[in-house]
Design a protein around this motif. Sequence first.
Motif, PDB file in Angstrom:
ATOM      1  N   ASP A 177       0.852  -1.193   0.000  1.00  0.00           N
ATOM      2  CA  ASP A 177       0.000   0.000   0.000  1.00  0.00           C
ATOM      3  C   ASP A 177       0.887   1.243   0.000  1.00  0.00           C
ATOM      4  O   ASP A 177       1.903   1.296   0.694  1.00  0.00           O
ATOM      5  N   GLY A 178       0.477   2.235  -0.776  1.00  0.00           N
ATOM      6  CA  GLY A 178       1.236   3.474  -0.840  1.00  0.00           C
ATOM      7  C   GLY A 178       2.490   3.386  -1.690  1.00  0.00           C
ATOM      8  O   GLY A 178       3.282   4.337  -1.727  1.00  0.00           O
ATOM      9  N   ASP A 179       2.651   2.270  -2.370  1.00  0.00           N
ATOM     10  CA  ASP A 179       3.825   2.082  -3.224  1.00  0.00           C
ATOM     11  C   ASP A 179       3.807   3.105  -4.365  1.00  0.00           C
ATOM     12  O   ASP A 179       2.740   3.506  -4.837  1.00  0.00           O
ATOM     13  N   ALA A 180       4.997   3.500  -4.814  1.00  0.00           N
ATOM     14  CA  ALA A 180       5.089   4.482  -5.903  1.00  0.00           C
ATOM     15  C   ALA A 180       4.635   3.922  -7.235  1.00  0.00           C
ATOM     16  O   ALA A 180       4.415   4.669  -8.193  1.00  0.00           O
ATOM     17  N   GLY A 181       4.483   2.608  -7.322  1.00  0.00           N
ATOM     18  CA  GLY A 181       4.011   2.000  -8.555  1.00  0.00           C
ATOM     19  C   GLY A 181       5.121   1.793  -9.571  1.00  0.00           C
ATOM     20  O   GLY A 181       6.312   1.947  -9.278  1.00  0.00           O
ATOM     21  N   TRP A 182       4.718   1.452 -10.756  1.00  0.00           N
ATOM     22  CA  TRP A 182       5.662   1.141 -11.832  1.00  0.00           C
ATOM     23  C   TRP A 182       6.448   2.388 -12.229  1.00  0.00           C
ATOM     24  O   TRP A 182       5.876   3.409 -12.609  1.00  0.00           O
ATOM     25  N   GLN A 183       7.757   2.294 -12.142  1.00  0.00           N
ATOM     26  CA  GLN A 183       8.640   3.397 -12.522  1.00  0.00           C
ATOM     27  C   GLN A 183       9.560   2.978 -13.664  1.00  0.00           C
ATOM     28  O   GLN A 183      10.634   3.549 -13.841  1.00  0.00           O
ATOM     29  N   GLY A 184       9.117   1.999 -14.430  1.00  0.00           N
ATOM     30  CA  GLY A 184       9.964   1.431 -15.478  1.00  0.00           C
ATOM     31  C   GLY A 184      10.657   0.186 -14.976  1.00  0.00           C
ATOM     32  O   GLY A 184      10.626  -0.143 -13.787  1.00  0.00           O
ATOM     33  N   ALA A 185      11.291  -0.538 -15.895  1.00  0.00           N
ATOM     34  CA  ALA A 185      11.978  -1.776 -15.524  1.00  0.00           C
ATOM     35  C   ALA A 185      13.042  -1.484 -14.473  1.00  0.00           C
ATOM     36  O   ALA A 185      13.929  -0.658 -14.701  1.00  0.00           O
ATOM     37  N   PRO A 186      12.964  -2.116 -13.315  1.00  0.00           N
ATOM     38  CA  PRO A 186      13.911  -1.787 -12.244  1.00  0.00           C
ATOM     39  C   PRO A 186      15.317  -2.297 -12.549  1.00  0.00           C
ATOM     40  O   PRO A 186      15.514  -3.178 -13.393  1.00  0.00           O
ATOM     41  N   GLU A 187      16.281  -1.715 -11.855  1.00  0.00           N
ATOM     42  CA  GLU A 187      17.646  -2.205 -11.969  1.00  0.00           C
ATOM     43  C   GLU A 187      17.668  -3.694 -11.626  1.00  0.00           C
ATOM     44  O   GLU A 187      16.936  -4.149 -10.767  1.00  0.00           O
ATOM     45  N   ASN A 188      18.510  -4.446 -12.318  1.00  0.00           N
ATOM     46  CA  ASN A 188      18.621  -5.900 -12.206  1.00  0.00           C
ATOM     47  C   ASN A 188      17.519  -6.633 -12.962  1.00  0.00           C
ATOM     48  O   ASN A 188      17.398  -7.860 -12.827  1.00  0.00           O
ATOM     49  N   SER A 189      16.713  -5.933 -13.748  1.00  0.00           N
ATOM     50  CA  SER A 189      15.902  -6.612 -14.762  1.00  0.00           C
ATOM     51  C   SER A 189      16.851  -7.113 -15.852  1.00  0.00           C
ATOM     52  O   SER A 189      17.836  -6.452 -16.182  1.00  0.00           O
ATOM     53  N   ILE A 190      16.551  -8.285 -16.399  1.00  0.00           N
ATOM     54  CA  ILE A 190      17.410  -8.889 -17.415  1.00  0.00           C
ATOM     55  C   ILE A 190      16.546  -9.529 -18.501  1.00  0.00           C
ATOM     56  O   ILE A 190      15.325  -9.633 -18.366  1.00  0.00           O
ATOM     57  N   VAL A 191      17.189  -9.959 -19.587  1.00  0.00           N
ATOM     58  CA  VAL A 191      16.544 -10.895 -20.504  1.00  0.00           C
ATOM     59  C   VAL A 191      16.797 -12.283 -19.910  1.00  0.00           C
ATOM     60  O   VAL A 191      17.915 -12.794 -19.922  1.00  0.00           O
ATOM     61  N   GLY A 192      15.764 -12.866 -19.344  1.00  0.00           N
ATOM     62  CA  GLY A 192      15.919 -14.156 -18.682  1.00  0.00           C
ATOM     63  C   GLY A 192      16.069 -15.301 -19.649  1.00  0.00           C
ATOM     64  O   GLY A 192      16.848 -16.238 -19.418  1.00  0.00           O
ATOM     65  N   HIS A 193      15.306 -15.255 -20.745  1.00  0.00           N
ATOM     66  CA  HIS A 193      15.432 -16.286 -21.773  1.00  0.00           C
ATOM     67  C   HIS A 193      14.948 -15.753 -23.103  1.00  0.00           C
ATOM     68  O   HIS A 193      14.294 -14.703 -23.174  1.00  0.00           O
TER      69      HIS A 193
END
Length: 271
Positions: A160-176
Amino acid sequence: MSNIPFAATTPISVSRVGLKARDANALASFYRDVVGLQELKRDGDTITLGAGSRALLDIEADQAAKPDDPRSAGLFHTAFLLPSRADLGRWIKHAIDRRIPVDGASDHLVSEALYLTDPEGNGIEIYSDRAHDGWKWNGAQVEMATRQLDIGSIVSEVPDGDAGWQGAPENSIVGHVHLRVGDPAAAARWWHSQFGFDTVAEYGNSAVFLSSGGYHHHIGANSWQSPGAGRRDASLTGLAWVEMRSADAKAASTYEDPWGTVIRAVPGQPG
């Protein structure tokens, strides 16, 4: 900040993907606005996007390219792996708020995923993994399935109260990366011999899943739309290349799979 996903900690993992596009600017806007990637640089006709400082996608402009043929060898989807389930919940809320069309949503036991298609017909998966120490293995085969996704449960991970989606976060990767091929068995043999990958799952004769270091899959290969496909036409839009990071590679090298799909290998340590 969440830790780097397990998929990137194995001896070999996906580094980034190259796409050929008729309208590179429009496609880059889509990956920024919908997937949440950030533009990192422009070099001639190539736009590089990523998360944090990590490059994940190169979009190469070619206005003369012909539209991709889904019956040919090529890209089934690029799978963007978010670091946490809460991140996936944030993206889902973003997709609902923006009314972003999705093609499907599935619980695969090892992961939870949503699927969409970019404006030039390239498949996209946006997913998060369940903890890898909870995956079920039957010998060398990992248990995967396609079940209904519990959207509410994922969204409830967002505080609750989260800032929401701010774009792909750091440490997002192409997993496969999931490829269209003419013959999954031939694809498996090629990935075994060239990269030492293990076969971790098979769906009959029509799909195979391969990985390094016990991941559920770094590469998928199916012939659902492309049985018997021959060599890929290099003048098509869509997949230009897949780049793999390898701890064993001494120098950058380039391969072609049996359908002419370009696979690069670059040196790099896990993470």
